[in-house]
Scaffold this motif. Structure first.
Motif, short mmCIF file in Angstrom:
data_model
loop_
_atom_site.label_atom_id
_atom_site.label_comp_id
_atom_site.label_asym_id
_atom_site.label_seq_id
_atom_site.Cartn_x
_atom_site.Cartn_y
_atom_site.Cartn_z
N SER A 46 -2.15 1.72 12.77
CA SER A 46 -2.07 0.93 11.53
C SER A 46 -0.65 0.42 11.31
O SER A 46 -0.44 -0.49 10.52
N ASN A 47 0.31 0.99 12.02
CA ASN A 47 1.70 0.52 11.97
C ASN A 47 2.01 -0.16 13.31
O ASN A 47 1.96 0.49 14.35
N HIS A 49 4.66 -0.88 14.76
CA HIS A 49 5.79 -0.29 15.50
C HIS A 49 5.35 0.85 16.40
O HIS A 49 6.10 1.26 17.29
N SER A 50 4.17 1.38 16.17
CA SER A 50 3.72 2.55 16.93
C SER A 50 3.47 2.25 18.41
O SER A 50 3.56 3.15 19.24
N ILE A 61 6.51 7.57 11.28
CA ILE A 61 5.38 6.74 10.85
C ILE A 61 4.31 7.62 10.19
O ILE A 61 3.81 7.31 9.11
N LEU A 65 3.08 7.67 6.22
CA LEU A 65 1.68 7.49 5.81
C LEU A 65 1.23 8.63 4.89
O LEU A 65 0.50 8.40 3.92
#
Length: 176
Positions: A46-47, A49-50, A61, A65
């Motif tokens: 959902s991010n 950058h992950s 991250i 969350l």
């Protein structure tokens, strides 16, 4: 405030010398004892950058969350408190409000320790916060409520919070 710090923290964490780059897939595989693989993948993806993050960044991250989830849950509790008339339900919700407020404080402190690579302390604080969902559920189960089914009130929120904190704890275990 947390969301505004996220881009800067992600940059700092990606420069961390302590961890080696690892893939999202490897991290989620390594923590299946904490959370299901699919939950880990979907949640972290959902991010954006992950996808190219190292383990420390993935920890940040997941912690972010959990903080967002706890903050949203506390806001929902505040709304319930403004509308409830039953004294026992109000007492249960007030307990939940305090519990989630403490959890948010602990998780924000955990974030500070994660940023300073004090992983043991970050883990201890997040571990303390991770019980908030169960404690809130217990407080509501003990309240005798006529208008709301006890077992459903905040059930999803408490469960989601538990999974998100377990996700963080699983990831940070690999940094120790």
């Amino acid at each position: 405030m947390v969301a505004s710090l996220a881009p800067m923290c992600l940059i700092l964490l990606s420069l961390s010398q302590r961890t080696t780059a690892t893939t999202l897939n490897e991290t989620c595989t390594n923590i299946v004892g904490f959370v299901p693989y699919g939950f880990c993948m979907i949640t972290l993806q959902s991010n954006p950058h992950s996808m190219h993050a190292n383990t420390t960044t993935l920890a940040f991250i997941s912690l972010n969350l959990a903080i967002i989830n706890a903050t949203t849950t506390k806001a929902k509790i505040d709304t319930f408190l403004n509308n409830v008339r039953e004294p026992e339900l109000k007492n249960g919700l007030q307990a939940c409000n305090i519990i989630y407020g403490n959890a948010i404080t602990d998780l924000r402190s955990s974030s500070d320790f994660l940023l300073s690579t004090k992983f043991e302390t970050a883990k201890a604080l997040a571990s303390a916060a991770s019980t908030a969902g169960n404690e809130c559920g217990d407080a509501l189960r003990h309240a005798k409520m006529a208008s709301v089914p006890r077992r459903r009130l905040l059930r999803k929120e408490n469960g989601d919070f538990g999974l998100l904190t377990l996700l963080f704890l699983g990831i940070i275990n690999h940094l120790l």
